[in-house]
Design a protein around this motif. Structure first.
Motif, PDB file in Angstrom:
ATOM      1  N   SER A   1       0.837  -1.201   0.000  1.00 26.19           N
ATOM      2  CA  SER A   1       0.000   0.000   0.000  1.00 26.19           C
ATOM      3  C   SER A   1       0.872   1.252   0.000  1.00 26.19           C
ATOM      4  CB  SER A   1      -0.958  -0.005   1.191  1.00 26.19           C
ATOM      5  OG  SER A   1      -0.260   0.073   2.425  1.00 26.19           O
ATOM      6  N   LEU A   2       2.043   1.195   0.632  1.00 30.93           N
ATOM      7  CA  LEU A   2       2.985   2.315   0.555  1.00 30.93           C
ATOM      8  C   LEU A   2       3.436   2.528  -0.886  1.00 30.93           C
ATOM      9  CD1 LEU A   2       5.095   1.603   3.766  1.00 30.93           C
ATOM     10  CD2 LEU A   2       3.730   3.663   3.363  1.00 30.93           C
ATOM     11  N   HIS A   3       3.637   1.431  -1.620  1.00 32.57           N
ATOM     12  CA  HIS A   3       3.954   1.542  -3.048  1.00 32.57           C
ATOM     13  C   HIS A   3       2.814   2.233  -3.789  1.00 32.57           C
ATOM     14  CE1 HIS A   3       6.870  -2.168  -2.949  1.00 32.57           C
ATOM     15  NE2 HIS A   3       7.295  -1.153  -2.230  1.00 32.57           N
ATOM     16  N   VAL A   4       1.596   1.768  -3.534  1.00 31.88           N
ATOM     17  CA  VAL A   4       0.430   2.287  -4.255  1.00 31.88           C
ATOM     18  C   VAL A   4       0.248   3.786  -4.015  1.00 31.88           C
ATOM     19  CG1 VAL A   4      -2.114   2.248  -4.216  1.00 31.88           C
ATOM     20  CG2 VAL A   4      -0.828   0.113  -4.461  1.00 31.88           C
ATOM     21  N   LEU A   5       0.554   4.247  -2.806  1.00 35.71           N
ATOM     22  CA  LEU A   5       0.405   5.670  -2.499  1.00 35.71           C
ATOM     23  C   LEU A   5       1.264   6.547  -3.411  1.00 35.71           C
ATOM     24  CD1 LEU A   5       0.262   5.838   1.405  1.00 35.71           C
ATOM     25  CD2 LEU A   5      -1.489   6.621  -0.185  1.00 35.71           C
ATOM     26  N   ARG A   6       2.356   6.004  -3.928  1.00 43.75           N
ATOM     27  CA  ARG A   6       3.275   6.803  -4.751  1.00 43.75           C
ATOM     28  C   ARG A   6       3.241   6.423  -6.226  1.00 43.75           C
ATOM     29  NH1 ARG A   6       8.972   6.591  -1.830  1.00 43.75           N
ATOM     30  NH2 ARG A   6       9.444   8.173  -3.408  1.00 43.75           N
ATOM     31  N   GLN A   7       2.309   5.562  -6.599  1.00 43.52           N
ATOM     32  CA  GLN A   7       2.198   5.146  -7.998  1.00 43.52           C
ATOM     33  C   GLN A   7       0.950   5.774  -8.623  1.00 43.52           C
ATOM     34  OE1 GLN A   7       2.223   0.885  -7.258  1.00 43.52           O
ATOM     35  NE2 GLN A   7       4.256   0.686  -8.150  1.00 43.52           N
ATOM     36  N   ARG A   8       1.145   6.769  -9.467  1.00 45.05           N
ATOM     37  CA  ARG A   8      -0.006   7.399 -10.116  1.00 45.05           C
ATOM     38  C   ARG A   8      -0.771   6.403 -10.982  1.00 45.05           C
ATOM     39  NH1 ARG A   8       2.117  13.372 -12.158  1.00 45.05           N
ATOM     40  NH2 ARG A   8       2.526  14.230 -10.070  1.00 45.05           N
ATOM     41  N   SER A   9      -0.060   5.415 -11.522  1.00 48.16           N
ATOM     42  CA  SER A   9      -0.726   4.433 -12.379  1.00 48.16           C
ATOM     43  C   SER A   9      -1.743   3.602 -11.612  1.00 48.16           C
ATOM     44  CB  SER A   9       0.315   3.508 -13.021  1.00 48.16           C
ATOM     45  OG  SER A   9       1.097   2.856 -12.022  1.00 48.16           O
ATOM     46  N   ALA A  10      -1.656   3.625 -10.261  1.00 48.55           N
ATOM     47  CA  ALA A  10      -2.597   2.853  -9.444  1.00 48.55           C
ATOM     48  C   ALA A  10      -3.907   3.591  -9.206  1.00 48.55           C
ATOM     49  CB  ALA A  10      -1.962   2.515  -8.093  1.00 48.55           C
ATOM     50  N   THR A  11      -3.994   4.841  -9.652  1.00 46.57           N
ATOM     51  CA  THR A  11      -5.180   5.653  -9.366  1.00 46.57           C
ATOM     52  C   THR A  11      -6.484   5.037  -9.862  1.00 46.57           C
ATOM     53  OG1 THR A  11      -3.836   7.666  -9.367  1.00 46.57           O
ATOM     54  CG2 THR A  11      -6.221   7.927  -9.663  1.00 46.57           C
ATOM     55  N   PRO A  12      -6.541   4.460 -11.085  1.00 46.01           N
ATOM     56  CA  PRO A  12      -7.828   3.892 -11.530  1.00 46.01           C
ATOM     57  C   PRO A  12      -8.369   2.807 -10.618  1.00 46.01           C
ATOM     58  CG  PRO A  12      -6.342   4.161 -13.393  1.00 46.01           C
ATOM     59  CD  PRO A  12      -5.522   4.411 -12.151  1.00 46.01           C
ATOM     60  N   VAL A  13      -7.480   2.064  -9.960  1.00 47.87           N
ATOM     61  CA  VAL A  13      -7.905   0.967  -9.082  1.00 47.87           C
ATOM     62  C   VAL A  13      -8.060   1.436  -7.639  1.00 47.87           C
ATOM     63  CG1 VAL A  13      -7.312  -1.336  -8.203  1.00 47.87           C
ATOM     64  CG2 VAL A  13      -6.783  -0.718 -10.577  1.00 47.87           C
ATOM     65  N   PHE A  14      -7.141   2.279  -7.183  1.00 50.50           N
ATOM     66  CA  PHE A  14      -7.092   2.634  -5.757  1.00 50.50           C
ATOM     67  C   PHE A  14      -7.305   4.125  -5.508  1.00 50.50           C
ATOM     68  CE2 PHE A  14      -4.353  -1.160  -6.153  1.00 50.50           C
ATOM     69  CZ  PHE A  14      -4.969  -1.990  -5.246  1.00 50.50           C
TER      70      PHE A  14
END
Length: 316
Positions: free
Chosen positions: A29-42
């Motif tokens: 989840s720390l990774h996801v917080l800094r990955q703009r590509s994760a925005t559609p999912v998270f």
């Protein structure tokens, strides 16, 4: 390409973790917080989590960069369901392992001065890390943990059915679209150079993950228990909004019971998870069974409840 080599003994020792691993979910989840590509999912979770992040979250993000190597000592467990036990395991990491892991990280980026103290096993800094992990879990993950567990339980039910229908090799082959199985090698598409992992009879723990969303991953350190973390099936992704129609159909407690049962549980476990009496849990399980949404099987002195194919489809 990541290539995992199995022996017959390894295939016999494949198991799926009993639930979501809080330490892996913290890291990913720390990774996801800094990955703009994760925005559609998270996107919704990211927006909410960012408003409540504790002060030490920036330090944790430095320890867990979104691309490349993250220290293996941050994920010492394999499917543990207790966050406190997981954090205690992190804080019990031998100094030589801390130094080796953080040394790899130091080669890639400038580190906070606290991280250098951490690499030396400084007790106060380790305590600070434990406090930071607990604060982050409480603010970012605890509010959605019931959803995390529900979708992981549903995914476990899918894996169990896959194993029964197609055996261990068939289950491995169906874990994720980036995976292919050719006896006796599991190949996983990766953005990094080819790496070969030989299990050598240790088996493999499969950890379904809510926040692992692009492709399965493994620890770099092959001296530790072999773990493959893979994304849950996104069509089983349950959100708070998506749960409302199910609650309207079945009622809140019975909908929650179906989610718990999807991962397999006894009547006692169902009662404990829902915070109700054993008699009430048994009654809810009976209604779900009579409706064709669950099945029950006696195992020793307990009754094991699991979701039927119809129940899994209804959750999805």
């Amino acid at each position: 390409m990541l290539r995992v080599h199995f022996t017959a003994e390894d295939l016999a020792r494949v198991r799926v973790a009993a639930g979501p691993d809080p330490m892996w979910e913290i890291l990913l989840s720390l990774h996801v917080l800094r990955q703009r590509s994760a925005t559609p999912v998270f996107g919704t979770w990211r927006a909410t989590a960012r408003t409540t992040l504790p002060d030490d979250a920036r330090w944790l993000m430095q320890l867990a960069p979104p691309v490349g190597y993250s220290p293996d000592f941050l994920t010492p467990t394999a499917g543990s369901c207790a966050v406190d036990a997981g954090i205690d395991a992190v804080l019990s990491t031998p100094v030589e392992s801390l130094r080796a892991d953080l040394g790899q990280l130091d080669c890639r980026q400038r580190l906070d001065p606290r991280t250098h103290l951490l690499a030396c096993g400084d007790v106060a800094t380790l305590d600070s890390l434990g406090d930071a992990l607990r604060a982050y879990y409480s603010s970012a993950l605890a509010p959605i943990w019931s959803d995390v567990r529900a979708v992981v339980d549903a995914d476990r039910a899918v894996r169990a059915r896959s194993f029964l229908d197609n055996g261990c090799e068939g289950m491995l082959a169906s874990l994720h679209p980036t995976i292919t199985w050719t006896p006796s090698v599991l190949s996983i598409e990766s953005r990094f150079p080819q790496r070969d992992v030989h299990l050598r009879g240790q088996g493999l723990v499969l950890v379904p993950s809510y926040f692992c969303w692009e492709r399965p991953i493994m620890l770099r350190d092959q001296s530790r228990t072999p773990v493959l973390v893979y994304p849950i099936a996104r069509d089983l992704h349950v959100t708070s909004a998506g749960k409302r129609p199910l609650e309207a159909l079945l009622g809140r407690t019975r909908a929650a019971a179906l989610e718990v049962i999807a991962g397999g549980c006894t009547t006692t476990e169902l009662a404990r998870r829902l915070g109700i009496s054993a008699a009430s849990a048994s009654a809810h399980a009976s209604v779900l069974r009579d409706a064709g949404l669950a099945v029950a099987q006696r195992h020793r002195n307990s009754v094991l409840h699991t979701a039927s194919a119809l129940g899994v489809e209804l959750l999805a």
